[in-house]
Design a protein around this motif. Structure first.
Motif, mmCIF file in Angstrom:
data_model
loop_
_atom_site.group_PDB
_atom_site.id
_atom_site.type_symbol
_atom_site.label_atom_id
_atom_site.label_comp_id
_atom_site.label_asym_id
_atom_site.label_seq_id
_atom_site.Cartn_x
_atom_site.Cartn_y
_atom_site.Cartn_z
ATOM 1 N N THR A 58 -5.746 55.781 -16.731
ATOM 2 C CA THR A 58 -6.036 54.632 -15.883
ATOM 3 C C THR A 58 -4.974 53.562 -16.077
ATOM 4 O O THR A 58 -4.208 53.587 -17.053
ATOM 5 N N ASP A 59 -4.945 52.623 -15.156
ATOM 6 C CA ASP A 59 -3.999 51.517 -15.289
ATOM 7 C C ASP A 59 -4.270 50.710 -16.560
ATOM 8 O O ASP A 59 -3.337 50.241 -17.222
ATOM 9 N N ALA A 60 -5.549 50.551 -16.885
ATOM 10 C CA ALA A 60 -5.889 49.793 -18.095
ATOM 11 C C ALA A 60 -5.400 50.516 -19.346
ATOM 12 O O ALA A 60 -4.887 49.888 -20.282
ATOM 13 N N GLN A 61 -5.543 51.842 -19.382
ATOM 14 C CA GLN A 61 -5.045 52.603 -20.531
ATOM 15 C C GLN A 61 -3.531 52.526 -20.615
ATOM 16 O O GLN A 61 -2.968 52.407 -21.710
ATOM 17 N N ALA A 62 -2.866 52.615 -19.478
ATOM 18 C CA ALA A 62 -1.412 52.525 -19.474
ATOM 19 C C ALA A 62 -0.942 51.182 -20.003
ATOM 20 O O ALA A 62 0.015 51.096 -20.784
ATOM 21 N N ALA A 120 2.043 51.559 -16.044
ATOM 22 C CA ALA A 120 2.278 50.182 -16.472
ATOM 23 C C ALA A 120 3.707 50.085 -16.969
ATOM 24 O O ALA A 120 4.254 51.052 -17.513
ATOM 25 N N VAL A 121 4.326 48.924 -16.790
ATOM 26 C CA VAL A 121 5.731 48.717 -17.134
ATOM 27 C C VAL A 121 5.868 47.380 -17.842
ATOM 28 O O VAL A 121 5.175 46.406 -17.508
ATOM 29 N N VAL A 122 6.774 47.329 -18.834
ATOM 30 C CA VAL A 122 7.111 46.075 -19.498
ATOM 31 C C VAL A 122 8.627 45.992 -19.635
ATOM 32 O O VAL A 122 9.296 47.009 -19.830
ATOM 33 N N GLY A 123 9.163 44.791 -19.490
ATOM 34 C CA GLY A 123 10.593 44.562 -19.646
ATOM 35 C C GLY A 123 10.861 43.587 -20.775
ATOM 36 O O GLY A 123 10.153 42.582 -20.924
ATOM 37 N N LEU A 124 11.879 43.875 -21.591
ATOM 38 C CA LEU A 124 12.229 43.039 -22.734
ATOM 39 C C LEU A 124 13.731 42.776 -22.734
ATOM 40 O O LEU A 124 14.511 43.621 -22.297
ATOM 41 N N GLN A 136 8.052 52.249 -19.633
ATOM 42 C CA GLN A 136 6.994 52.626 -18.696
ATOM 43 C C GLN A 136 6.083 53.688 -19.298
ATOM 44 O O GLN A 136 6.544 54.604 -19.980
ATOM 45 N N VAL A 137 4.781 53.558 -19.022
ATOM 46 C CA VAL A 137 3.772 54.574 -19.339
ATOM 47 C C VAL A 137 3.141 54.981 -18.019
ATOM 48 O O VAL A 137 2.696 54.120 -17.251
ATOM 49 N N ALA A 138 3.100 56.300 -17.726
ATOM 50 C CA ALA A 138 2.596 56.748 -16.426
ATOM 51 C C ALA A 138 2.042 58.158 -16.531
ATOM 52 O O ALA A 138 2.357 58.913 -17.463
ATOM 53 N N ASP A 225 -0.077 65.422 -19.398
ATOM 54 C CA ASP A 225 0.544 65.135 -18.107
ATOM 55 C C ASP A 225 0.929 63.663 -17.990
ATOM 56 O O ASP A 225 1.197 63.163 -16.912
ATOM 57 N N ARG A 226 0.961 62.985 -19.124
ATOM 58 C CA ARG A 226 1.441 61.607 -19.173
ATOM 59 C C ARG A 226 2.805 61.570 -19.855
ATOM 60 O O ARG A 226 3.188 62.508 -20.554
ATOM 61 N N ALA A 227 3.513 60.482 -19.643
ATOM 62 C CA ALA A 227 4.840 60.371 -20.258
ATOM 63 C C ALA A 227 5.193 58.911 -20.457
ATOM 64 O O ALA A 227 4.778 58.033 -19.686
ATOM 65 N N VAL A 228 5.950 58.664 -21.529
ATOM 66 C CA VAL A 228 6.579 57.366 -21.737
ATOM 67 C C VAL A 228 8.068 57.558 -21.448
ATOM 68 O O VAL A 228 8.646 58.588 -21.780
ATOM 69 N N SER A 229 8.678 56.564 -20.815
ATOM 70 C CA SER A 229 10.104 56.631 -20.511
ATOM 71 C C SER A 229 10.686 55.233 -20.620
ATOM 72 O O SER A 229 9.981 54.232 -20.422
ATOM 73 N N LEU A 230 11.967 55.178 -20.946
ATOM 74 C CA LEU A 230 12.600 53.873 -21.111
ATOM 75 C C LEU A 230 14.096 53.961 -20.841
ATOM 76 O O LEU A 230 14.704 55.022 -20.957
ATOM 77 N N THR A 231 14.652 52.814 -20.482
ATOM 78 C CA THR A 231 16.098 52.601 -20.478
ATOM 79 C C THR A 231 16.373 51.415 -21.384
ATOM 80 O O THR A 231 15.606 50.451 -21.419
ATOM 81 N N ASN A 232 17.464 51.472 -22.115
ATOM 82 C CA ASN A 232 17.815 50.420 -23.066
ATOM 83 C C ASN A 232 19.330 50.299 -23.108
ATOM 84 O O ASN A 232 20.018 51.279 -23.384
ATOM 85 N N GLY A 233 19.846 49.099 -22.839
ATOM 86 C CA GLY A 233 21.289 48.912 -22.935
ATOM 87 C C GLY A 233 21.774 47.741 -22.115
ATOM 88 O O GLY A 233 21.004 46.961 -21.549
#
Length: 352
Positions: A58-62, A120-124, A136-138, A225-233
């Motif tokens: 769910t979006d809340a879990q993400a 859900a997505v967060v930017g730092l 991102q968690v999706a 069937d869920r995944a975390v992904s990120l870009t950093n740089g």
């Protein structure tokens, strides 16, 4: 001669039989039209009622599975917006199809495809080298879909080890792609590091006039069937330890959320804040310094009389006898021994 007719005639039997057959056909046809009577050939196929599938995320879990800035250290804070180098460096063209797909996926932030469930997505932003991290968690359609994307990413260090692309101004960029090592977490994972250089100085976007050198990490980890992904740089580089820490902490957090457990990781203390002292304040080894001895100054403070006579008598010259007598009498009036010394000094004066 009278010709017989009616029921007794031979043809009458045929007429009665025909009427009977006709009536049977009509009765059969009318029965098919009666309500509630359905022929087997016309019966609709039985379809089981559709059941609503429970979403795997769910979006809340993400949102609960997102990492926080404290877990990466005090250098990170909430993002202030997209970096200007994204359009100048990632929105470029190349003739190699797989390499173009990589650039497009990094720019659109969809290298794993379009999520089908909660997300859900967060930017730092990182203050040390001006890097940006997008996390991102999706949920996706199936584990095999994510694995197919990871398998394709695994081929890029050989397919796109070195290539050139062209920016919107016609400048040429030199691009390299190498694999990166990720923590052994989740069900499957893949990491890449992309560097770009050789573009025009205007692409830097910071007014420095320097030719930009972009370093960008991409990492993805599948959990079911869920995944975390990120870009950093960014133009100042990409700290690989931040990429690995985000993958390690983020995957564990997602697994905890899916299992209904409270997160096992807690936000780390900021590294730039005041540090706790490692030891207690040192206790002074000596008290306040006592005044140095000299003419007219006692060797001890008030209220601490001498406990005994000096081991050797003080040598006094006749010229200084009067002053020493006064000092001894003033400083040591409470000491009976020193009083006796005063008397001896007076006797010596009289004898002289």
């Amino acid at each position: 001669m009278k010709v017989p007719n009616g029921p007794t005639a031979p043809n009458g039997a045929y007429r009665l039989l025909a009427r009977a057959l006709t009536a049977g056909v009509l009765v059969s046809a009318s029965a098919c039209s009666l309500p509630g009577v359905v022929r087997s050939a016309d019966a609709p196929s039985i379809v089981p009622p559709a059941t609503s599938a429970t979403p795997s995320l769910t979006d809340a879990q993400a949102s609960a599975a997102l990492i926080t800035q404290g877990e990466l250290g005090g250098r990170w804070s909430a993002t202030q917006g997209g970096a200007t180098w994204r359009d100048g460096l990632l929105k470029t063209r190349t003739d190699a199809p797989d390499c173009q797909r990589l650039l497009d996926g990094l720019y659109a932030e969809d290298l794993l495809g379009e999520p089908t469930g909660g997300r859900a997505v967060v930017g730092l932003d990182e203050s040390g080298n001006a890097a940006q991290l997008r996390y991102q968690v999706a949920a996706y359609a199936a584990p095999s879909e994510v694995d197919a994307k990871l398998a394709w990413l695994r081929t890029l260090p050989s397919k796109c080890a070195q290539f050139t692309s062209t920016d919107v101004r016609g400048g040429r960029l030199n691009v390299t792609v190498v694999p990166t090592v990720l923590p052994g977490v989740g069900d499957a994972r893949e990491g890449l590091r992309l560097t770009m250089s050789g573009a025009s100085a205007a692409d830097a976007g910071d007014g420095s006039g320097a030719v930009p050198m972009l370093t960008l990490d991409f990492a993805a980890v599948r959990v079911g069937d869920r995944a975390v992904s990120l870009t950093n740089g960014g133009l100042g580089g990409a700290a690989q330890d931040s990429t690995q820490q985000a993958v390690q902490v983020g995957t564990q957090r997602l697994q905890d959320v899916l299992a209904g457990r409270p997160p096992t990781t807690a936000p780390a203390s900021p590294t730039t804040g005041p540090g706790d002292p490692t030891t207690a304040p040192a206790t002074p080894t000596t008290g306040p310094a006592r005044p140095t001895t000299g003419p007219g100054r006692p060797t001890t403070g008030p209220g601490r009389p001498l406990t005994g006579r000096p081991t050797e008598p003080l040598a006094e010259s006749p010229a200084s006898t009067g002053n020493n007598t006064t000092d001894s009498t003033t400083a040591d009036t409470t000491d009976t021994t020193d009083t006796a010394d005063t008397a001896d000094t007076a006797d010596t004066a009289q004898e002289g």
